[in-house]
Design an enzyme around this catalytic site. Structure first.
Site, PDB file in Angstrom:
ATOM      1  N   CYS A 275       0.792  -1.239   0.000  1.00  0.00           N
ATOM      2  CA  CYS A 275       0.000   0.000   0.000  1.00  0.00           C
ATOM      3  C   CYS A 275       0.818   1.279   0.000  1.00  0.00           C
ATOM      4  O   CYS A 275       0.803   2.026  -0.969  1.00  0.00           O
ATOM      5  CB  CYS A 275      -0.921   0.005   1.220  1.00  0.00           C
ATOM      6  SG  CYS A 275      -2.205  -1.218   1.091  1.00  0.00           S
TER       7      CYS A 275
HETATM    8  N1  LIG Z   1      -2.506  -5.940   1.876  1.00  0.00           N
HETATM    9  C1  LIG Z   1      -2.975  -4.914   2.543  1.00  0.00           C
HETATM   10  O1  LIG Z   1      -2.670  -4.723   3.701  1.00  0.00           O
HETATM   11  C2  LIG Z   1      -3.933  -3.918   1.911  1.00  0.00           C
HETATM   12  C3  LIG Z   1      -4.515  -2.952   2.741  1.00  0.00           C
HETATM   13  C4  LIG Z   1      -5.400  -2.033   2.194  1.00  0.00           C
HETATM   14  C5  LIG Z   1      -5.682  -2.086   0.834  1.00  0.00           C
HETATM   15  N2  LIG Z   1      -5.106  -3.024   0.041  1.00  0.00           N
HETATM   16  C6  LIG Z   1      -5.493  -3.048  -1.372  1.00  0.00           C
HETATM   17  O2  LIG Z   1      -6.280  -4.194  -1.621  1.00  0.00           O
HETATM   18  C7  LIG Z   1      -6.036  -4.690  -2.929  1.00  0.00           C
HETATM   19  C8  LIG Z   1      -5.646  -6.150  -2.870  1.00  0.00           C
HETATM   20  O3  LIG Z   1      -4.424  -6.278  -2.163  1.00  0.00           O
HETATM   21  P1  LIG Z   1      -3.952  -7.621  -1.495  1.00  0.00           P
HETATM   22  O4  LIG Z   1      -2.875  -7.252  -0.545  1.00  0.00           O
HETATM   23  O5  LIG Z   1      -5.098  -8.422  -1.008  1.00  0.00           O
HETATM   24  O6  LIG Z   1      -3.316  -8.350  -2.778  1.00  0.00           O
HETATM   25  P2  LIG Z   1      -2.870  -9.882  -2.901  1.00  0.00           P
HETATM   26  O7  LIG Z   1      -1.836  -9.934  -3.976  1.00  0.00           O
HETATM   27  O8  LIG Z   1      -2.586 -10.445  -1.557  1.00  0.00           O
HETATM   28  O9  LIG Z   1      -4.179 -10.615  -3.418  1.00  0.00           O
HETATM   29  C9  LIG Z   1      -4.743 -10.406  -4.657  1.00  0.00           C
HETATM   30  C10 LIG Z   1      -5.341 -11.728  -5.122  1.00  0.00           C
HETATM   31  O10 LIG Z   1      -6.015 -11.472  -6.338  1.00  0.00           O
HETATM   32  C11 LIG Z   1      -5.784 -12.542  -7.210  1.00  0.00           C
HETATM   33  N3  LIG Z   1      -6.015 -12.072  -8.573  1.00  0.00           N
HETATM   34  C12 LIG Z   1      -5.177 -11.404  -9.384  1.00  0.00           C
HETATM   35  N4  LIG Z   1      -5.782 -11.137 -10.555  1.00  0.00           N
HETATM   36  C13 LIG Z   1      -7.038 -11.636 -10.472  1.00  0.00           C
HETATM   37  C14 LIG Z   1      -8.132 -11.659 -11.354  1.00  0.00           C
HETATM   38  N5  LIG Z   1      -8.070 -11.095 -12.555  1.00  0.00           N
HETATM   39  N6  LIG Z   1      -9.254 -12.278 -10.927  1.00  0.00           N
HETATM   40  C15 LIG Z   1      -9.317 -12.848  -9.712  1.00  0.00           C
HETATM   41  N7  LIG Z   1      -8.300 -12.842  -8.822  1.00  0.00           N
HETATM   42  C16 LIG Z   1      -7.182 -12.239  -9.214  1.00  0.00           C
HETATM   43  C17 LIG Z   1      -4.373 -12.982  -6.923  1.00  0.00           C
HETATM   44  O11 LIG Z   1      -4.149 -14.323  -7.329  1.00  0.00           O
HETATM   45  C18 LIG Z   1      -4.330 -12.813  -5.395  1.00  0.00           C
HETATM   46  O12 LIG Z   1      -4.736 -14.004  -4.724  1.00  0.00           O
HETATM   47  C19 LIG Z   1      -4.993  -3.781  -3.528  1.00  0.00           C
HETATM   48  O13 LIG Z   1      -5.618  -2.769  -4.253  1.00  0.00           O
HETATM   49  C20 LIG Z   1      -4.335  -3.164  -2.310  1.00  0.00           C
HETATM   50  O14 LIG Z   1      -3.777  -1.901  -2.594  1.00  0.00           O
HETATM   51  C21 LIG Z   1      -4.231  -3.952   0.562  1.00  0.00           C
END
Ligand SMILES: NC(=O)c1ccc[n+]([C@@H]2O[C@H](COP(=O)([O-])OP(=O)(O)OC[C@H]3O[C@@H](n4cnc5c(N)ncnc54)[C@H](O)[C@@H]3O)[C@@H](O)[C@H]2O)c1
Length: 439
Positions: A275
Site C-alpha cells: 500500500c
Molecule cells: N494488503 C494490505 O494490507 C492492503 C490494505 C489495504 C488495501 N489493500 C489493497 O487491496 C487490494 C488487494 O491487495 P492484497 O494485498 O489483497 O493483494 P494480494 O496480492 O494479496 O491478493 C490479490 C489476489 O487477487 C488474485 N487475482 C489477481 N488477478 C485476479 C483476477 N483477474 N481475478 C481474480 N483474482 C485475481 C491474486 O491471485 C491474489 O490471490 C490492492 O488494491 C491493495 O492496494 C491492501
C-alpha cells in the site's frame, strides 16, 4: 427508494444474499472470514488455482488468517473457492479485492481491476451489487468500471448497483480485525449507496456513507499519503538528528507526551507493503490530469526510497571503523517481512538492503521466522535465499547483523549479546550497548 433496492437490501439484512469475493489475498481472505462469521454464504474467486485448491482443503496461506476456522466453513459447505467465474451469476454481492500495483514507470496498473470488471460484465444480471475495494485513484469506479458494466445494456441504479468501499486491512493487527474497522462507502446512485451500506452494516462496526465513489477513493488515498508523508518526515529527522548525535527515537518518545497536536510516527529502514509505497503514486498520476504536480507525494517517495541506502552506508561506515570492508563481509538481515509479525515481503526494504549489500560484494544471509525462503521477486530476480537458523554460534559468524523487522518473537538482548555489531533500524535493542548502532 425503488422496490428492487428494498428487496436486495432486505435479502442482505436477512443474510440470504450470496457473497462473491474476487481476489483471495491479504485483503480478500480476511473479508471472506468476516462474512462467514456473520452468517453469510461465500464464494471466493481467484485466478490462482493453487490458492483455490488450498482453500477448498481448508488450508490458509496467510499467517494471520487461521486455517482451522476456514476448514469448519468449508466442511459446512458455507464456503467454496473457485476459478470458475461463470459462478458469478449466482452471487448477489460481488466484492473486488484484486491487486492495484504500479507498472515499471510508477504509473497505475489497473489491468487487474479492468480484467475483473470485464469478466463480471459478461455475466452481470439484474439485482447484483458490485463493490470495488482495491485501492485506486479517484474516478476508477465511475469512469473506468461503470462503462464496462453498462456495455451489456443494464443500467446502474436501476438494474444493478455499483459502489466503492476502500479496504483498510492492517495485516497482523491483533486488535483491529476486519469487523472492527469502520468502512467508508460511496455509491454511484442513492440506491447503490443504500445497498452497499446495508452490506457492510452486517459485518463491520460502522459504515460511513459518502457522497460519491470518488470521495471514497480519495479518502483511502488521503489515509495512505498521510502515512507516507509522515514516515518520510520522521526518517528525514532521523538523518538530521543522527549528524547532531541526537537519538530520534528518544525525541519521538518525548514529543509523544504532548497531549494534543502530535501523533508519533517511527523511523525505519524504508517503507514496504503493497500500500504505502504504491498507492500515493496513483494520485500523483491522476493529479497530472488537472495540471498539478503532487509535490508532497513525490518528496515523501524520494526520502523513503533513500532509506535502505542510508542503512547500507551506515553499515559500511561502522564496518570500516572496525577495520572491515564491505566486500566479503558476512551480514545477517534480521526480518525480511516489511513489518513485524507478518509474512508479507512485498516492497520490503529488507530486499533492497540485501540487494545493495550483495552488489557491494557482501555475503548476505537472513533470518525471518515467518518467511522460510525468499525468491521469485520481480524487482530482484537474482535474490534466492533461505532463512538461516539463529544460534549463538551462527550469530558470532557475522560481521554485522542488521535489524530490519522487529518481530515480537525475537529476543533482541540475546541477539545483541551474541553479535559483534548490530545495525538497529527499529530501536529494537533497548539496553545501551557499544556494539549497537542505530540507523
Ligand atoms: N494488503 C494490505 O494490507 C492492503 C490494505 C489495504 C488495501 N489493500 C489493497 O487491496 C487490494 C488487494 O491487495 P492484497 O494485498 O489483497 O493483494 P494480494 O496480492 O494479496 O491478493 C490479490 C489476489 O487477487 C488474485 N487475482 C489477481 N488477478 C485476479 C483476477 N483477474 N481475478 C481474480 N483474482 C485475481 C491474486 O491471485 C491474489 O490471490 C490492492 O488494491 C491493495 O492496494 C491492501
Amino acid at each position: 427508494m425503488s422496490k428492487r433496492v428494498l428487496d436486495l437490501e432486505s435479502k442482505i439484512k436477512n443474510k440470504k444474499a450470496l457473497i462473491g469475493i474476487i481476489g483471495m489475498g491479504y485483503v480478500g481472505l480476511p473479508l471472506v472470514k468476516t462474512f462467514l462469521k456473520k452468517g453469510f454464504e461465500v464464494l471466493g474467486f481467484d485466478v490462482d488455482a493453487r490458492k483455490v485448491n488450498m482453500l477448498n482443503q481448508g488450508e490458509s496461506y496467510i499467517k494471520h488468517v487461521s486455517a482451522e476456522e476456514l476448514k469448519a466453513f468449508v466442511k459446512k459447505k458455507k464456503f467454496q473457492a473457485t476459478t470458475d467465474f461463470g459462478l458469478l451469476t449466482r452471487v448477489d454481492a460481488i466484492i473486488i479485492c484484486v491487486p492495484t500495483p504500479l507498472d515499471s514507470h510508477k504509473n497505475p496498473d489497473l489491468s487487474f481491476v479492468l480484467k475483473t470488471t470485464e469478466v463480471i460484465s459478461k455475466s452481470l444480471r439484474k439485482d447484483q451489487l458490485v463493490v470495488l475495494e482495491s485501492t485506486t485513484y479517484p474516478g476508477t469506479t465511475e469512469e473506468e468500471m461503470l462503462p464496462l458494466l453498462e456495455a451489456g445494456g443494464l443500467r446502474v441504479g436501476e438494474d444493478f448497483y455499483l459502489a466503492y468501499s476502500p479496504e483498510r486491512e492492517n495485516p497482523g493487527d491483533k486488535f483491529y480485525s476486519t469487523e472492527k474497522i469502520p468502512k467508508v462507502v460511496g455509491g454511484i446512485t442513492q440506491g447503490c449507496k443504500r445497498v452497499a451500506k446495508a452490506l457492510y452494516d452486517q459485518i463491520v462496526v460502522k459504515t460511513i456513507p459518502v457522497s460519491s465513489p470518488k470521495v471514497a477513493e480519495a479518502t483511502k488515498l488521503l489515509e495512505n499519503i498521510f502515512r507516507s508523508v509522515n514516515i518520510a518526515m520522521v526518517n528525514e529527522m532521523k538523518m538530521i538528528f543522527d549528524r547532531m548525535g541526537i537519538d530520534i527515537w528518544e525525541v519521538v518518545e518525548a514529543a509523544s507526551t504532548k497531549p494534543f497536536g502530535f501523533m508519533p510516527f517511527l523511523p525505519g529502514p524504508g517503507y514496504g507493503g503493497h500500500c504505502i509505497p504504491v498507492d500515493p503514486f496513483y494520485l500523483a498520476w491522476k493529479a497530472k490530469e488537472v495540471d498539478y504536480p503532487a509535490k508532497f507525494i513525490e518528496l515523501a517517495g524520494e526520502i523513503n526510497t533513500l532509506m535502505p541506502y542510508y542503512v547500507v552506508s551506515k553499515t559500511i561506515e561502522e564496518l570500516n571503523k572496525r577495520g572491515k570492508s564491505i566486500k566479503g563481509a558476512r551480514i545477517l538481515i534480521l526480518g525480511i517481512a516489511y513489518k513485524k509479525d507478518i509474512d508479507d515481503q512485498r516492497e520490503s526494504p529488507s530486499l533492497k538492503i540485501i540487494s545493495l549489500l550483495q552488489g557491494k560484494g557482501a555475503k548476505v544471509s537472513y533470518n525471518d521466522p515467518y518467511v522460510p525462503q525468499s525468491s521469485g521477486h520481480r524487482d530482484y530476480p537474482g535474490l534466492k535465499l533461505k532463512s538461516v537458523v539463529l544460534t549463538e554460534k551462527k550469530l558470532k559468524e557475522f560481521n554485522a547483523v542488521i535489524i530490519t523487522t522487529a518481530h515480537s518473537v525475537y529476543d533482541f538482548e540475546w541477539i545483541a549479546e551474541n553479535s559483534s555489531l548490530i545495525i538497529d533500524t527499529r530501536n529494537a535493542v533497548k539496553k545501551k550497548r557499544k556494539n549497537v548502532i542505530k540507523a
